[in-house]
Design an enzyme around this catalytic site. Structure first.
Site, PDB file in Angstrom:
ATOM      1  N   GLY A  11       0.812  -1.211   0.000  1.00 27.81           N
ATOM      2  CA  GLY A  11       0.000   0.000   0.000  1.00 27.81           C
ATOM      3  C   GLY A  11       0.845   1.261   0.000  1.00 27.81           C
ATOM      4  O   GLY A  11       1.362   1.680   1.042  1.00 27.81           O
ATOM      5  N   LEU A  36      -7.094  -8.543 -36.424  1.00 27.76           N
ATOM      6  CA  LEU A  36      -8.054  -9.644 -36.289  1.00 27.76           C
ATOM      7  C   LEU A  36      -9.457  -9.241 -36.742  1.00 27.76           C
ATOM      8  O   LEU A  36     -10.381 -10.072 -36.702  1.00 27.76           O
ATOM      9  CB  LEU A  36      -8.114 -10.096 -34.820  1.00 27.76           C
ATOM     10  CG  LEU A  36      -6.842 -10.725 -34.254  1.00 27.76           C
ATOM     11  CD1 LEU A  36      -7.008 -11.018 -32.776  1.00 27.76           C
ATOM     12  CD2 LEU A  36      -6.490 -12.003 -34.991  1.00 27.76           C
ATOM     13  N   GLU A  38       2.992   1.282 -11.230  1.00 28.29           N
ATOM     14  CA  GLU A  38       4.459   1.234 -11.089  1.00 28.29           C
ATOM     15  C   GLU A  38       5.107   2.440 -11.760  1.00 28.29           C
ATOM     16  O   GLU A  38       6.207   2.318 -12.325  1.00 28.29           O
ATOM     17  CB  GLU A  38       5.011  -0.062 -11.680  1.00 28.29           C
ATOM     18  CG  GLU A  38       4.806  -1.255 -10.785  1.00 28.29           C
ATOM     19  CD  GLU A  38       5.473  -1.092  -9.446  1.00 28.29           C
ATOM     20  OE1 GLU A  38       6.368  -0.226  -9.325  1.00 28.29           O
ATOM     21  OE2 GLU A  38       5.094  -1.797  -8.521  1.00 28.29           O
TER      22      GLU A  38
HETATM   23  P1  TGC Z   1      13.371  11.268  -5.072  1.00 25.72           P
HETATM   24  O1  TGC Z   1      14.057  12.463  -4.445  1.00 25.72           O
HETATM   25  O2  TGC Z   1      13.599  10.985  -6.490  1.00 25.72           O
HETATM   26  O3  TGC Z   1      13.754   9.959  -4.261  1.00 25.72           O
HETATM   27  C1  TGC Z   1      13.765   9.875  -2.860  1.00 25.72           C
HETATM   28  C2  TGC Z   1      14.900   8.924  -2.503  1.00 25.72           C
HETATM   29  O4  TGC Z   1      14.671   7.651  -3.111  1.00 25.72           O
HETATM   30  C3  TGC Z   1      15.733   7.319  -4.025  1.00 25.72           C
HETATM   31  N1  TGC Z   1      15.104   6.715  -5.198  1.00 25.72           N
HETATM   32  C4  TGC Z   1      15.097   5.414  -5.445  1.00 25.72           C
HETATM   33  N2  TGC Z   1      15.656   4.379  -4.819  1.00 25.72           N
HETATM   34  C5  TGC Z   1      15.467   3.154  -5.346  1.00 25.72           C
HETATM   35  N3  TGC Z   1      14.736   2.918  -6.429  1.00 25.72           N
HETATM   36  C6  TGC Z   1      14.135   3.918  -7.086  1.00 25.72           C
HETATM   37  N4  TGC Z   1      13.380   3.655  -8.146  1.00 25.72           N
HETATM   38  C7  TGC Z   1      14.302   5.244  -6.609  1.00 25.72           C
HETATM   39  N5  TGC Z   1      13.873   6.465  -7.007  1.00 25.72           N
HETATM   40  C8  TGC Z   1      14.370   7.346  -6.140  1.00 25.72           C
HETATM   41  C9  TGC Z   1      16.417   8.644  -4.318  1.00 25.72           C
HETATM   42  O5  TGC Z   1      17.746   8.451  -4.674  1.00 25.72           O
HETATM   43  C10 TGC Z   1      16.252   9.373  -3.011  1.00 25.72           C
HETATM   44  O6  TGC Z   1      17.224   8.851  -2.108  1.00 25.72           O
HETATM   45  P2  TGC Z   1      17.925   9.830  -1.034  1.00 25.72           P
HETATM   46  O7  TGC Z   1      18.858   8.928  -0.292  1.00 25.72           O
HETATM   47  O8  TGC Z   1      18.622  10.874  -1.851  1.00 25.72           O
HETATM   48  O9  TGC Z   1      16.816  10.386  -0.206  1.00 25.72           O
HETATM   49  O10 TGC Z   1      11.829  11.403  -4.722  1.00 25.72           O
HETATM   50  P3  TGC Z   1      10.688  12.292  -5.386  1.00 25.72           P
HETATM   51  O11 TGC Z   1       9.689  12.605  -4.333  1.00 25.72           O
HETATM   52  O12 TGC Z   1      11.299  13.424  -6.155  1.00 25.72           O
HETATM   53  O13 TGC Z   1       9.956  11.253  -6.368  1.00 25.72           O
HETATM   54  C11 TGC Z   1      10.423  10.948  -7.567  1.00 25.72           C
HETATM   55  C12 TGC Z   1       9.434  10.069  -8.377  1.00 25.72           C
HETATM   56  C13 TGC Z   1       8.360  10.913  -9.007  1.00 25.72           C
HETATM   57  C14 TGC Z   1      10.294   9.437  -9.448  1.00 25.72           C
HETATM   58  C15 TGC Z   1       8.794   8.972  -7.495  1.00 25.72           C
HETATM   59  O14 TGC Z   1       7.966   9.543  -6.556  1.00 25.72           O
HETATM   60  C16 TGC Z   1       8.028   7.957  -8.285  1.00 25.72           C
HETATM   61  O15 TGC Z   1       8.619   6.989  -8.763  1.00 25.72           O
HETATM   62  N6  TGC Z   1       6.659   8.097  -8.462  1.00 25.72           N
HETATM   63  C17 TGC Z   1       5.825   7.068  -9.057  1.00 25.72           C
HETATM   64  C18 TGC Z   1       5.144   6.281  -7.963  1.00 25.72           C
HETATM   65  C19 TGC Z   1       4.889   4.847  -8.346  1.00 25.72           C
HETATM   66  O16 TGC Z   1       5.500   4.295  -9.219  1.00 25.72           O
HETATM   67  N7  TGC Z   1       4.015   4.189  -7.606  1.00 25.72           N
HETATM   68  C20 TGC Z   1       3.783   2.797  -7.771  1.00 25.72           C
HETATM   69  C21 TGC Z   1       2.950   2.243  -6.637  1.00 25.72           C
HETATM   70  S1  TGC Z   1       3.017   0.481  -6.475  1.00 25.72           S
HETATM   71  C22 TGC Z   1       2.203  -0.091  -7.826  1.00 25.72           C
HETATM   72  O17 TGC Z   1       1.816   0.583  -8.713  1.00 25.72           O
HETATM   73  C23 TGC Z   1       2.031  -1.541  -7.846  1.00 25.72           C
HETATM   74  S2  TGC Z   1       1.302  -2.181  -9.239  1.00 25.72           S
HETATM   75  C24 TGC Z   1       1.576  -3.772  -8.868  1.00 25.72           C
HETATM   76  C25 TGC Z   1       1.114  -4.774  -9.793  1.00 25.72           C
HETATM   77  O18 TGC Z   1      -0.082  -5.164  -9.726  1.00 25.72           O
HETATM   78  O19 TGC Z   1       1.945  -5.285 -10.598  1.00 25.72           O
HETATM   79  P1  FAD Z   2      -1.841  10.596 -10.845  1.00 29.20           P
HETATM   80  O1  FAD Z   2      -0.589  10.548 -10.058  1.00 29.20           O
HETATM   81  O2  FAD Z   2      -2.957  11.428 -10.301  1.00 29.20           O
HETATM   82  O3  FAD Z   2      -1.498  11.060 -12.331  1.00 29.20           O
HETATM   83  C1  FAD Z   2      -2.506  11.515 -13.225  1.00 29.20           C
HETATM   84  C2  FAD Z   2      -1.853  11.880 -14.556  1.00 29.20           C
HETATM   85  O4  FAD Z   2      -0.921  12.952 -14.365  1.00 29.20           O
HETATM   86  C3  FAD Z   2      -1.051  10.746 -15.194  1.00 29.20           C
HETATM   87  O5  FAD Z   2      -1.233  10.766 -16.587  1.00 29.20           O
HETATM   88  C4  FAD Z   2       0.395  11.110 -14.862  1.00 29.20           C
HETATM   89  O6  FAD Z   2       1.332  10.615 -15.809  1.00 29.20           O
HETATM   90  C5  FAD Z   2       0.329  12.639 -14.939  1.00 29.20           C
HETATM   91  N1  FAD Z   2       1.376  13.275 -14.137  1.00 29.20           N
HETATM   92  C6  FAD Z   2       1.647  13.091 -12.841  1.00 29.20           C
HETATM   93  N2  FAD Z   2       2.667  13.875 -12.453  1.00 29.20           N
HETATM   94  C7  FAD Z   2       3.046  14.593 -13.534  1.00 29.20           C
HETATM   95  C8  FAD Z   2       4.037  15.584 -13.785  1.00 29.20           C
HETATM   96  N3  FAD Z   2       4.851  15.993 -12.824  1.00 29.20           N
HETATM   97  N4  FAD Z   2       4.139  16.078 -15.020  1.00 29.20           N
HETATM   98  C9  FAD Z   2       3.312  15.670 -16.020  1.00 29.20           C
HETATM   99  N5  FAD Z   2       2.356  14.729 -15.849  1.00 29.20           N
HETATM  100  C10 FAD Z   2       2.232  14.207 -14.620  1.00 29.20           C
HETATM  101  N6  FAD Z   2      -0.428   1.227  -6.120  1.00 29.20           N
HETATM  102  C11 FAD Z   2       0.091   0.653  -4.997  1.00 29.20           C
HETATM  103  O7  FAD Z   2       0.621   1.338  -4.126  1.00 29.20           O
HETATM  104  N7  FAD Z   2       0.041  -0.689  -4.838  1.00 29.20           N
HETATM  105  C12 FAD Z   2      -0.545  -1.510  -5.745  1.00 29.20           C
HETATM  106  O8  FAD Z   2      -0.575  -2.734  -5.554  1.00 29.20           O
HETATM  107  C13 FAD Z   2      -1.124  -0.930  -6.913  1.00 29.20           C
HETATM  108  N8  FAD Z   2      -1.766  -1.713  -7.821  1.00 29.20           N
HETATM  109  C14 FAD Z   2      -2.428  -1.121  -8.883  1.00 29.20           C
HETATM  110  C15 FAD Z   2      -3.221  -1.905  -9.713  1.00 29.20           C
HETATM  111  C16 FAD Z   2      -3.927  -1.316 -10.762  1.00 29.20           C
HETATM  112  C17 FAD Z   2      -4.811  -2.155 -11.634  1.00 29.20           C
HETATM  113  C18 FAD Z   2      -3.802   0.082 -11.002  1.00 29.20           C
HETATM  114  C19 FAD Z   2      -4.519   0.728 -12.143  1.00 29.20           C
HETATM  115  C20 FAD Z   2      -3.030   0.857 -10.158  1.00 29.20           C
HETATM  116  C21 FAD Z   2      -2.343   0.277  -9.078  1.00 29.20           C
HETATM  117  N9  FAD Z   2      -1.602   1.054  -8.175  1.00 29.20           N
HETATM  118  C22 FAD Z   2      -1.039   0.482  -7.066  1.00 29.20           C
HETATM  119  C23 FAD Z   2      -1.601   2.505  -8.294  1.00 29.20           C
HETATM  120  C24 FAD Z   2      -0.618   3.065  -9.325  1.00 29.20           C
HETATM  121  O9  FAD Z   2       0.696   2.950  -8.893  1.00 29.20           O
HETATM  122  C25 FAD Z   2      -1.012   4.523  -9.576  1.00 29.20           C
HETATM  123  O10 FAD Z   2      -2.243   4.506 -10.264  1.00 29.20           O
HETATM  124  C26 FAD Z   2       0.028   5.296 -10.360  1.00 29.20           C
HETATM  125  O11 FAD Z   2       1.205   5.455  -9.598  1.00 29.20           O
HETATM  126  C27 FAD Z   2      -0.488   6.666 -10.814  1.00 29.20           C
HETATM  127  O12 FAD Z   2      -1.106   7.346  -9.783  1.00 29.20           O
HETATM  128  P2  FAD Z   2      -2.578   7.982  -9.993  1.00 29.20           P
HETATM  129  O13 FAD Z   2      -3.445   6.934 -10.552  1.00 29.20           O
HETATM  130  O14 FAD Z   2      -2.991   8.591  -8.711  1.00 29.20           O
HETATM  131  O15 FAD Z   2      -2.389   9.107 -11.095  1.00 29.20           O
END
Ligand code: TGC
Ligand code: FAD
Length: 394
Positions: free
Chosen positions: A141, A349, A374
């Site tokens: 989460g 298709l 992700e």
């Molecule tokens: P930022 O300053 O970039 O980073 C904070 C600290 O973290 C380090 N870091 C990382 N370390 C390991 N792996 C990475 N990918 C890392 N990215 C950053 C960084 O070096 C820093 O370390 P330190 O020691 O200097 O403090 O943080 P920011 O707040 O500027 O955020 C950057 C950003 C936008 C790239 C990050 O917030 C981000 O990746 N946002 C996207 C969130 C996301 O991907 N959420 C996914 C939720 S889980 C999910 O979707 C599961 S789906 C599962 C499924 O069903 O398959």
């Molecule tokens: P937002 O962050 O609100 O983004 C909305 C739009 O704005 C997007 O198009 C994005 O690209 C754009 N955007 C955001 N920031 C910027 C910027 N700075 N500049 C320009 N464009 C920007 N999360 C978990 O933690 N755990 C899970 O297990 C998990 N499973 C998931 C399973 C499914 C099926 C789905 C759909 C999502 C899941 N997620 C999970 C959540 C997922 O990681 C988020 O949906 C994703 O990180 C995007 O967040 P959001 O949906 O709130 O979109």
């Protein structure tokens, strides 16, 4: 004709560059085992699962039996496979369905990984083997209702109360939230972000599934609620301090997605090729027309490039030389590649392509989630942009 192309059947993707030769025997064996299992156990049922919004739970013990949860760990009964083998597992699972790959990604990369990397000995003993055997299911989460791209702004808060923590807040879009015995929950505290293991049944903790999804329908996606949930300090992951801890987990799951997307693309390519060979139009098979051949060749070109990228990514990870911006570029490229191929295969298709009896429409819809979760495509582009320029433009 090239040997690989001549040997290819419609049920395989031609290996024009002999990439299989770059795998170890173990990696080839693991891939073949999972591929067979997907063919026999996933493909016959997954269209109906998607249609009925049902995750095929009956397959989970079989996945555990094959060692598909936490396969890269060396301990707790895990197989100690290479990261390339892990990637190939994800590729084959997603050739079945993104929901099946998601289940394995979350269990391995987002639940077992943080417990292994940041957990106490007691937490590891309690959960690692149980998760590997799927006796316990986990969820992760991080995302909240107010926005997932900027997890540093999370509102879920854990405050100290004597020796315990009291957690309040909500998480949204959480894979397997309602199925999980244990949730890895990220919360802000007075000292920054920390991770907690919250167990099903703890007072104040609840989960419910999000209905009406048109994507990842064969997967549970849930909301989590925390209403004054009291957890002991022993439920905190002691090695997890700051946002880097959850982001480190994302690197694991994004790596798996970069591979998994190749599987989705392969499924679509294979189906489009088989159809083009048997569909008779204008007195000849569709595959005898130039534009159809160009489209199929272009699919193969994109899949091959994605395979090369994923393989080098895996070798870098195995060598401990992986940087998370490399994972971002690969997730961005390979998911975009798969989406483009799924869309094109669906069109190829014809009308039949809109039915779940064919896989491209299901993969196309699933990939709408995969490109968002992700880290959205934009976020990964901006991560690479920051790497190039040194400036964070999020
Ligand atoms: P930022 O300053 O970039 O980073 C904070 C600290 O973290 C380090 N870091 C990382 N370390 C390991 N792996 C990475 N990918 C890392 N990215 C950053 C960084 O070096 C820093 O370390 P330190 O020691 O200097 O403090 O943080 P920011 O707040 O500027 O955020 C950057 C950003 C936008 C790239 C990050 O917030 C981000 O990746 N946002 C996207 C969130 C996301 O991907 N959420 C996914 C939720 S889980 C999910 O979707 C599961 S789906 C599962 C499924 O069903 O398959
Ligand atoms: P937002 O962050 O609100 O983004 C909305 C739009 O704005 C997007 O198009 C994005 O690209 C754009 N955007 C955001 N920031 C910027 C910027 N700075 N500049 C320009 N464009 C920007 N999360 C978990 O933690 N755990 C899970 O297990 C998990 N499973 C998931 C399973 C499914 C099926 C789905 C759909 C999502 C899941 N997620 C999970 C959540 C997922 O990681 C988020 O949906 C994703 O990180 C995007 O967040 P959001 O949906 O709130 O979109």
């Amino acid at each position: 004709m090239h040997q690989a192309a001549r040997n290819a059947t419609d049920s395989q993707t031609p290996d024009l560059y002999h990439l299989r030769d770059l795998l170890t025997d173990d990696e080839r064996q693991v891939q073949d085992m999972v591929a067979r299992w997907v063919d026999e156990r996933v493909l016959p049922i997954i269209g109906e699962c998607f249609e009925k919004e049902r995750f095929p739970h009956e397959l989970v013990p079989e996945m555990a039996q094959m060692g598909l949860f936490g396969p890269t760990f060396q301990d707790y009964g895990c197989a100690g496979l290479s990261n390339v083998a892990y990637g190939l597992i994800m590729q084959e699972l997603e050739r079945g369905d993104s929901g099946v790959r998601s289940f394995a990604s979350v269990q391995s990369g987002l639940v077992m990984y943080p417990i292994h990397a940041y957990g106490s000995d007691e937490q590891k003993k309690r959960w690692m083997s149980a998760l590997a055997r799927a006796e316990a299911i986990g969820c992760f989460g991080l995302t909240e209702p107010d926005g997932g791209s900027d997890p540093g702004a999370m509102k879920t808060f854990a405050r100290r109360d004597k020796g315990d923590w009291i957690i309040n807040g909500a998480k949204m879009w959480i894979t397997n939230g309602t199925q999980a015995q244990v949730a890895v929950v990220w919360a802000n505290t007075d000292n920054g972000i920390r991770g907690f293991l919250v167990e099903r049944g703890m007072p104040g903790y609840s989960a419910r599934d999000i209905p009406r999804k048109m994507s990842l329908r064969a997967s549970h996606t849930s909301e989590l609620f925390f209403d004054n949930v009291r957890v002991p300090d022993s439920a905190r992951l002691p090695g997890a301090e700051g946002l880097g801890a959850p982001l480190g987990c994302l690197t694991q799951a994004r790596f798996g997605i970069a591979w998994g997307a190749i599987g989705a693309a392969q499924a679509c390519y294979r189906e489009a090729l088989a159809f083009a060979k048997q569909r008779m139009l204008f007195g000849r098979p569709l595959s005898h027309t130039q534009t159809i051949q160009i489209r199929l060749a272009d699919m193969l070109r994109r899949i091959t490039l994605a395979q090369l990228l994923a393989l080098q990514l895996g070798r870098l990870k195995d060598q401990g030389r992986l940087h998370h911006s490399q994972v971002s570029l690969a997730k961005w490229n390979n998911v975009r590649m798969a989406m483009d191929i799924a869309r094109d295969a669906r069109d190829l298709l014809g009308a039949g392509g809109i039915s779940t009896e064919c896989s491209p429409i299901r993969h196309q819809l699933n990939l709408e989630s995969v490109i968002t979760y992700e880290g959205t495509e934009t976020i990964h582009q901006l991560i690479v942009g920051r790497e190039i320029t040194g400036v964070a433009a999020f």
